[in-house]
Structure formats: C-alpha cells, structure tokens
Design a protein around this motif. Structure first.
Motif, PDB file in Angstrom:
ATOM      1  N   LEU A   1     -11.261   7.044   1.281  1.00  0.00           N
ATOM      2  CA  LEU A   1      -9.902   6.541   1.087  1.00  0.00           C
ATOM      3  C   LEU A   1     -10.005   5.185   0.403  1.00  0.00           C
ATOM      4  O   LEU A   1     -10.049   4.145   1.035  1.00  0.00           O
ATOM      5  CB  LEU A   1      -9.188   6.401   2.437  1.00  0.00           C
TER       6      LEU A   1
ATOM      7  N   SER B   1      -6.292   4.920  -3.444  1.00  0.00           N
ATOM      8  CA  SER B   1      -5.631   6.030  -2.761  1.00  0.00           C
ATOM      9  C   SER B   1      -4.731   5.530  -1.654  1.00  0.00           C
ATOM     10  O   SER B   1      -3.698   6.108  -1.377  1.00  0.00           O
ATOM     11  CB  SER B   1      -6.684   6.990  -2.180  1.00  0.00           C
TER      12      SER B   1
ATOM     13  N   THR C   1      -0.507   6.117  -0.722  1.00  0.00           N
ATOM     14  CA  THR C   1       0.176   6.457   0.519  1.00  0.00           C
ATOM     15  C   THR C   1       1.190   5.391   0.896  1.00  0.00           C
ATOM     16  O   THR C   1       1.981   5.589   1.796  1.00  0.00           O
ATOM     17  CB  THR C   1      -0.825   6.618   1.669  1.00  0.00           C
TER      18      THR C   1
ATOM     19  N   ARG D   1      -1.185   7.113   7.472  1.00  0.00           N
ATOM     20  CA  ARG D   1      -2.472   7.648   7.025  1.00  0.00           C
ATOM     21  C   ARG D   1      -2.903   8.772   7.952  1.00  0.00           C
ATOM     22  O   ARG D   1      -2.677   8.736   9.156  1.00  0.00           O
ATOM     23  CB  ARG D   1      -3.527   6.545   7.012  1.00  0.00           C
TER      24      ARG D   1
ATOM     25  N   GLU E   1      -6.311  12.398   1.078  1.00  0.00           N
ATOM     26  CA  GLU E   1      -5.271  11.557   0.479  1.00  0.00           C
ATOM     27  C   GLU E   1      -3.945  12.306   0.388  1.00  0.00           C
ATOM     28  O   GLU E   1      -2.868  11.742   0.642  1.00  0.00           O
ATOM     29  CB  GLU E   1      -5.726  11.105  -0.910  1.00  0.00           C
TER      30      GLU E   1
END
Length: 371
Positions: free
Chosen positions: A63, A67, A71, A239, A345
């Motif tokens: 991550l 990325s 989010t 996440r 992701e």
C-alpha cells in the motif's frame, strides 16, 4: 573401636559422599536439560511466529503512499452520492424472517461458488456431501455452458456425489460475481453456508460454525475475517486490513468473508431487493467487493435492529493451525481474484465508496468491530 569397624565406617562415609555427589551432578544435569528445552521451545515458538507471518501476512509496503492517497478520495467515485432507505430494509427483513420461518434450522444448505475450475468443484462436492447436517448442496453455475447432467454416468459420479437430487446446479445468464447471492428457489433451510470451490472446511469445524450460527442468526458467521481501518492522511477514508496475524493479535475484525461463512437465507433476498442504488453496478465494474457489500448490508440490519445492546454482525469461528497451513500450501498455484494486481487497494477504495452509498457520508461506515 576395632580397626575393622573404623574401616567399615570410613567406607560407608565415602559411599555417602559419592552418592551425594552423584545426586548433585544429576540435579545440575536435569536443570541444564530443563533450560535447554526451554530455550528450544522458545526458539521454536519464535520460528513458528515468523513462519506464520511469512505465510499469512502480506507486506504492508504494497500500500504505497500513492495508493493510500487514492483511498483518501472516495467522493471521486461517480456513485458516491447514492443514498439508502434503512427503514425500508428493516421492514423487508421482518417480512423475509417471517416468510422463511417454516424452513429447517436443524440442517443447512451448502452454496458452492465456482467458475471454470472443474477439478476443485468435484473435490468440494465430494467433501461437503460427507459432512453432518448438510441438507443439500447448491452450486452457483455462472459458466455460459450447460451444467453437469445426471444423465451422464461419469458426471453423476463426479458432480452429484452419487446422490440423486442432493446436488442442484443453479444456472445464471451472466457471469456476475454477485450471482452467488441470488435468491434460491425451493430452499429447504434457513441457514446457508457460502463457500468457494477451493475452500474445504473440515467437517467438525463446519459443524462448530453451524452451532455458532444458531446462536447468532442475524450475523455472518465464518472462518475468515478481515477489518476496516480509518485512514487520516489529511482526509477521511477507510483501509482494508487483510493482515491475518495483525487481526489475530488485536482481535479486531469487522468483515466476514463469504468464501466460507454461514448466513441467514433472508440476506439473499435482501441483497437482491434492498441494496443501495448503484451498489450492483459498482461491484460488477470492479469484479470485486461483493462480500464487503454483503457485510455492510448485514451490519446495517443488525445495527438497526439493536435497540439496547449492539449485537455482533460478524462472528469468527477458528480452525486449527494445521488446517490453515495446509490450506495455504494447497492454494499456492490457484489463481483467484485476490491474486490480481491492486486487489488490496481496490478493496480499500470499496470500503470508502460503499460506505458513502450506505451512509450518505464519507465520515461513517456501516462496518463495526465484533463485540
């Protein structure tokens, strides 16, 4: 005292000294062996933890900062402003509960999700047909060819577990991953065990899961759990935490994966009729996150029905470490959606975007940790 007596006494004394010396040496030898064994056990435990981490933990560096910034902007989704009528869903929940109340609660239906993996399907059918309290097996058939037939003797043996009428194939006109949640005609049970074709939960663990579902009929009760986490890099988003070791250590989870989970049959109806608008198209566009959408639906219903004390919407059923390791090793060469590049992701973005579709707010999510 005679010379002979003195000699006997001195001989006895030296014998006692030798015995004491032997006992002392034996004591220190046993003590040394104890510490050696303790050291070996500690080292083995550390090595086992290291192996578990290497098997189950995916490097968090995947991550990347780039990325994570993705989010962090769920409102960029064209579907992000959808709304949902929770009161309508709760009313439908009551109606479906009542309509399914006559179905059996002493057995359960195994619902196998498969797609072009015939050898895995055959093994799954053979395995679950042997487990206790299985009423029947339903197979989600999304392949755009005819399903196996009982008229073919070889297929009857391989795909129907030799039981006529025990295994049924439900065909679908599309290849949508959401076919796994389509309503089942002539369903015989309230409990449905959702499972992927490459997952074979041991029968004794499956029975434990069924008994747990009986205690938590509104929840998703399963063998694989994940968690959502709040990300605050200058904005609000969520996440997807797939780190099994971290979840086990913290004992914090909020998502039950329907690759191996029990649910009430009513959720198949609710998923079809009472999802927020645009969720279906969102999931189909990504070919991912249908299980997150189902968990959000379940969590919303459970939270909405909890008048006093908040009940769990996710229930974890543990399996043995031996099963987890052997299962992981068996799947080394099996390709699935989770092996796709950017899978984690995508699921992180799904939590953020789907939360807005359910809640209408980027600061909230229907997901909550098990109590």
């Amino acid at each position: 005292m005679s010379f002979l007596k003195i000699r006997r006494i001195s001989g006895l004394s030296s014998h006692c000294h030798c015995l004491l010396g032997y006992r002392s040496a034996l004591f220190f030898s046993m003590k040394r062996r104890f510490y050696t064994k303790a050291f070996i056990v500690s080292l083995t435990f550390i090595l086992l933890i290291t192996i578990m981490q290497s098997l189950f933990v995916v490097d968090e560096k995947r991550l990347s900062r780039k990325s994570r910034s993705k989010t962090c902007s769920p409102t960029s989704s064209p579907h992000a402003k959808s709304s949902w009528n929770l009161s309508s869903a709760l009313q439908a929940d009551k109606e479906y509960d009542f309509s399914l109340s006559s179905k059996s609660t002493e057995t359960f239906t195994v619902l196998i999700n498969t797609f072009k993996r015939r050898s895995l399907l055959k093994r799954a059918v053979a395995h679950y047909s042997k487990c206790e309290n299985v009423s029947n097996i339903r197979v989600v058939w999304s392949e755009q060819v005819k399903p196996p037939s009982t008229l073919n003797q070889t297929e009857m043996h391989d795909y129907f577990a030799r039981h006529f009428g025990f295994v049924q194939y439900d065909t679908h006109r599309t290849t949508s991953i959401q076919n796994r949640y389509a309503r089942l005609v002539n369903l015989k049970t309230q409990a449905v065990f959702h499972v992927d074709d490459d997952v074979r939960i041991p029968c004794h663990s499956l029975e434990s899961g069924f008994q747990q579902w009986k205690k938590h009929k509104d929840a998703l009760v399963g063998f694989e759990v994940r968690a959502h986490e709040l990300v605050g890099d200058g904005c609000i988003s969520f996440r997807y935490n797939h780190n099994r070791f971290d979840i086990w250590w913290k004992k914090r989870y909020s998502i039950t994966l329907t690759k191996a989970a029990f649910s009430h049959a009513k959720y198949l109806l609710l998923y079809e009729t009472n999802l927020p608008s645009d969720v279906r198209s969102y999931v189909d566009q990504r070919t991912n996150c249908e299980d997150i959408a189902m968990q959000m639906l379940v969590s919303s219903i459970v939270r909405g029905k909890s008048l006093t004390q908040l009940k769990s919407a996710t229930v974890y059923v543990p399996t043995s470490t031996f099963y987890k390791i052997t299962s992981k090793l068996e799947k080394r060469n099996i390709q699935g959606i989770s092996s796709n590049v950017g899978h984690i992701e995508t699921r992180s973005n799904c939590i953020s975007d789907l939360s807005i579709m359910f809640m209408g707010d980027s600061y909230q999510t229907p997901l909550y940790y098990a109590t």
